[in-house]
Design a protein around this motif. Structure first.
Motif, mmCIF file in Angstrom:
data_model
loop_
_atom_site.group_PDB
_atom_site.id
_atom_site.type_symbol
_atom_site.label_atom_id
_atom_site.label_comp_id
_atom_site.label_asym_id
_atom_site.label_seq_id
_atom_site.Cartn_x
_atom_site.Cartn_y
_atom_site.Cartn_z
ATOM 1 N N ALA A 64 0.833 -1.202 0.000
ATOM 2 C CA ALA A 64 0.000 0.000 0.000
ATOM 3 C C ALA A 64 0.867 1.250 0.000
ATOM 4 C CB ALA A 64 -0.923 -0.006 1.217
ATOM 5 N N GLN A 65 1.923 1.233 0.798
ATOM 6 C CA GLN A 65 2.826 2.377 0.861
ATOM 7 C C GLN A 65 3.546 2.585 -0.471
ATOM 8 O OE1 GLN A 65 5.360 1.391 4.148
ATOM 9 N NE2 GLN A 65 3.793 1.767 5.697
ATOM 10 N N LYS A 66 4.028 1.489 -1.055
ATOM 11 C CA LYS A 66 4.775 1.582 -2.307
ATOM 12 C C LYS A 66 3.879 2.023 -3.465
ATOM 13 C CE LYS A 66 7.748 -1.526 -3.420
ATOM 14 N NZ LYS A 66 8.349 -2.847 -3.741
ATOM 15 N N THR A 67 2.652 1.491 -3.499
ATOM 16 C CA THR A 67 1.739 1.848 -4.581
ATOM 17 C C THR A 67 1.320 3.307 -4.479
ATOM 18 O OG1 THR A 67 0.906 -0.427 -4.546
ATOM 19 C CG2 THR A 67 -0.374 1.183 -5.783
ATOM 20 N N PHE A 68 1.096 3.768 -3.262
ATOM 21 C CA PHE A 68 0.762 5.177 -3.054
ATOM 22 C C PHE A 68 1.912 6.066 -3.522
ATOM 23 C CE2 PHE A 68 1.417 8.795 -0.092
ATOM 24 C CZ PHE A 68 0.385 9.604 -0.540
ATOM 25 N N TYR A 69 3.125 5.701 -3.160
ATOM 26 C CA TYR A 69 4.288 6.508 -3.535
ATOM 27 C C TYR A 69 4.485 6.513 -5.050
ATOM 28 C CZ TYR A 69 8.946 8.596 -2.990
ATOM 29 O OH TYR A 69 10.032 9.439 -3.041
ATOM 30 N N SER A 70 4.230 5.380 -5.691
ATOM 31 C CA SER A 70 4.323 5.314 -7.157
ATOM 32 C C SER A 70 3.302 6.243 -7.798
ATOM 33 C CB SER A 70 4.093 3.874 -7.638
ATOM 34 O OG SER A 70 5.132 3.025 -7.214
ATOM 35 N N SER A 71 2.105 6.286 -7.227
ATOM 36 C CA SER A 71 1.075 7.193 -7.738
ATOM 37 C C SER A 71 1.505 8.643 -7.579
ATOM 38 C CB SER A 71 -0.254 6.961 -7.006
ATOM 39 O OG SER A 71 -0.768 5.676 -7.273
ATOM 40 N N MET A 72 2.117 8.963 -6.450
ATOM 41 C CA MET A 72 2.539 10.333 -6.203
ATOM 42 C C MET A 72 3.653 10.762 -7.162
ATOM 43 S SD MET A 72 0.428 11.346 -4.069
ATOM 44 C CE MET A 72 1.131 12.996 -4.017
ATOM 45 N N LYS A 73 4.461 9.825 -7.605
ATOM 46 C CA LYS A 73 5.486 10.157 -8.599
ATOM 47 C C LYS A 73 4.834 10.634 -9.894
ATOM 48 C CE LYS A 73 9.018 6.865 -6.999
ATOM 49 N NZ LYS A 73 9.833 5.685 -7.375
ATOM 50 N N TRP A 74 3.752 9.959 -10.300
ATOM 51 C CA TRP A 74 3.055 10.360 -11.519
ATOM 52 C C TRP A 74 2.247 11.631 -11.300
ATOM 53 C CZ3 TRP A 74 4.214 9.305 -16.226
ATOM 54 C CH2 TRP A 74 4.860 8.112 -16.539
ATOM 55 N N VAL A 75 1.735 11.824 -10.085
ATOM 56 C CA VAL A 75 1.048 13.079 -9.768
ATOM 57 C C VAL A 75 2.011 14.242 -9.988
ATOM 58 C CG1 VAL A 75 0.112 14.493 -7.890
ATOM 59 C CG2 VAL A 75 -0.645 12.135 -8.160
ATOM 60 N N GLU A 76 3.222 14.101 -9.479
ATOM 61 C CA GLU A 76 4.201 15.175 -9.631
ATOM 62 C C GLU A 76 4.593 15.372 -11.098
ATOM 63 O OE1 GLU A 76 7.452 15.698 -7.096
ATOM 64 O OE2 GLU A 76 6.186 15.881 -5.314
ATOM 65 N N THR B 177 -3.223 4.698 -14.445
ATOM 66 C CA THR B 177 -2.822 3.297 -14.281
ATOM 67 C C THR B 177 -2.267 3.057 -12.885
ATOM 68 O OG1 THR B 177 -2.310 3.129 -16.648
ATOM 69 C CG2 THR B 177 -1.358 1.459 -15.191
ATOM 70 N N ALA B 178 -1.423 3.984 -12.420
ATOM 71 C CA ALA B 178 -0.852 3.851 -11.074
ATOM 72 C C ALA B 178 -1.940 3.951 -10.012
ATOM 73 C CB ALA B 178 0.209 4.929 -10.854
ATOM 74 N N MET B 179 -2.863 4.902 -10.191
ATOM 75 C CA MET B 179 -3.934 5.089 -9.209
ATOM 76 C C MET B 179 -4.917 3.927 -9.209
ATOM 77 S SD MET B 179 -4.638 9.204 -9.636
ATOM 78 C CE MET B 179 -6.214 9.105 -8.776
ATOM 79 N N SER B 180 -5.086 3.280 -10.365
ATOM 80 C CA SER B 180 -6.024 2.152 -10.438
ATOM 81 C C SER B 180 -5.560 0.978 -9.583
ATOM 82 C CB SER B 180 -6.191 1.702 -11.894
ATOM 83 O OG SER B 180 -5.011 1.083 -12.379
ATOM 84 N N MET B 181 -4.271 0.957 -9.263
ATOM 85 C CA MET B 181 -3.725 -0.113 -8.431
ATOM 86 C C MET B 181 -3.888 0.181 -6.943
ATOM 87 S SD MET B 181 -0.256 -0.770 -10.663
ATOM 88 C CE MET B 181 0.285 -2.156 -9.660
ATOM 89 N N LEU B 182 -4.394 1.375 -6.632
ATOM 90 C CA LEU B 182 -4.575 1.773 -5.235
ATOM 91 C C LEU B 182 -5.924 1.318 -4.694
ATOM 92 C CD1 LEU B 182 -3.145 5.394 -4.876
ATOM 93 C CD2 LEU B 182 -2.622 3.434 -3.424
ATOM 94 N N GLN C 217 8.386 -4.863 -11.622
ATOM 95 C CA GLN C 217 7.561 -4.714 -10.429
ATOM 96 C C GLN C 217 7.069 -6.067 -9.928
ATOM 97 O OE1 GLN C 217 4.399 -1.876 -11.047
ATOM 98 N NE2 GLN C 217 5.795 -0.313 -11.804
ATOM 99 N N LYS C 218 6.682 -6.955 -10.861
ATOM 100 C CA LYS C 218 6.215 -8.284 -10.474
ATOM 101 C C LYS C 218 7.316 -9.071 -9.776
ATOM 102 C CE LYS C 218 2.637 -8.883 -14.012
ATOM 103 N NZ LYS C 218 2.200 -9.686 -15.182
ATOM 104 N N ILE C 219 8.526 -8.993 -10.326
ATOM 105 C CA ILE C 219 9.663 -9.691 -9.719
ATOM 106 C C ILE C 219 9.948 -9.125 -8.335
ATOM 107 C CG2 ILE C 219 12.141 -10.123 -9.913
ATOM 108 C CD1 ILE C 219 11.783 -10.113 -12.953
ATOM 109 N N SER C 220 9.908 -7.795 -8.232
ATOM 110 C CA SER C 220 10.165 -7.137 -6.955
ATOM 111 C C SER C 220 9.123 -7.526 -5.915
ATOM 112 C CB SER C 220 10.172 -5.618 -7.150
ATOM 113 O OG SER C 220 10.339 -4.950 -5.924
ATOM 114 N N GLU C 221 7.836 -7.577 -6.331
ATOM 115 C CA GLU C 221 6.770 -7.935 -5.405
ATOM 116 C C GLU C 221 6.915 -9.375 -4.933
ATOM 117 O OE1 GLU C 221 4.242 -6.195 -3.961
ATOM 118 O OE2 GLU C 221 5.371 -4.492 -4.725
#
Length: 241
Positions: free
Chosen positions: A20-32, A83-88, A171-175
């Motif tokens: 949840a933390q990582k997905t939120f942060y990924s979304s914020m990267k695209w927000v910026e 796409t990033a937000m849809s994963m949240l 990302q899949k490998i990392s997860e």
């Protein structure tokens, strides 16, 4: 069940919190990445370090290698943001409310730290902020809904497509590796590390002002990506009367 890795309940909770933390942060990267297109002084406002910021020059060219216009580039950025937000989306039974509240608090701090206010925030950006807040608050995921109704776009950039595929594969490998490392841990055994450091309460007030400044009509006429068919307010003319 040979070849399958099954998460036990403790591991699932721990993994859910970090995911949840990582997905939120990924979304914020695209927000910026989107917001920098609107704010000339974004270099002084941004909160994502340069080393972690989105760098996707491939999205600035079409399939023939021709440079895209600023509007076309922005559309690409917003699609990847969606796409990033849809994963949240996290089910309540998988993620305790504490985790959702952690991300909301970080979002408030980001709002305050960037200096964004109701007076200098573009209407489209206001809609993006509202959409993200509603996801974090456990409400409808507008980004996901928009992507489900996406109008097909011809001739996507091959380079952008390949880069996106490669990123998703990494990302899949990392997860998978992350899940292995968290085996046997409960969600509350993980340390919470805020990503942003503005004032939470000030950011919350600013966000409320931003959200309240746009009408329901404005919000439901906003889409992250071009739609096959609109699904917002049915009678637009009636809303304008």
């Amino acid at each position: 069940m040979s070849g399958l890795f099954v998460l036990d309940q403790k591991q699932e909770n721990a993994h859910s919190r970090l995911a949840a933390q990582k997905t939120f942060y990924s979304s914020m990267k695209w927000v910026e990445k989107v917001f920098e297109m609107y704010y000339p002084d974004w270099v002084n406002r941004k909160q994502i370090p340069n080393s972690e910021a989105i760098k996707r020059d491939d999205l600035e060219y079409d399939s023939q290698g021709n440079p895209l216009t600023k509007e076309q580039i922005l559309k690409s950025y917003e699609k990847f943001l969606a796409t990033a937000m849809s994963m949240l989306e996290f089910k309540d039974e998988d993620v305790p409310p504490t985790i959702r509240n952690e991300n909301k608090a970080d979002f408030y701090r980001w709002i305050d730290a960037t200096g964004i206010t109701v007076n200098d925030c573009n209407p489209r950006l206001k809609c993006i902020l509202r959409a993200l807040y509603e996801i974090l608050d456990g409400k409808e995921n507008k980004a996901s809904k928009d992507l489900d109704n996406l109008k097909p776009v011809p001739n996507p950039s091959a380079k952008a497509y390949l880069n996106t595929f490669a990123n998703l594969n990494r990302q899949k490998i990392s997860e998978s590796q992350l899940a292995q490392n968290l085996k046997g841990k409960k969600w509350n055994e993980l340390n919470y590390e805020p990503k942003f450091f503005g004032n939470e309460q000030k950011g919350k007030i600013k966000l409320e002002q931003i959200i309240n400044s746009i009408s329901e009509y404005e919000y439901w006429k906003f889409y992250f990506v071009e739609q096959k068919e609109t699904y917002g307010l049915v009678n637009d003319d009636a809303m304008l009367e």
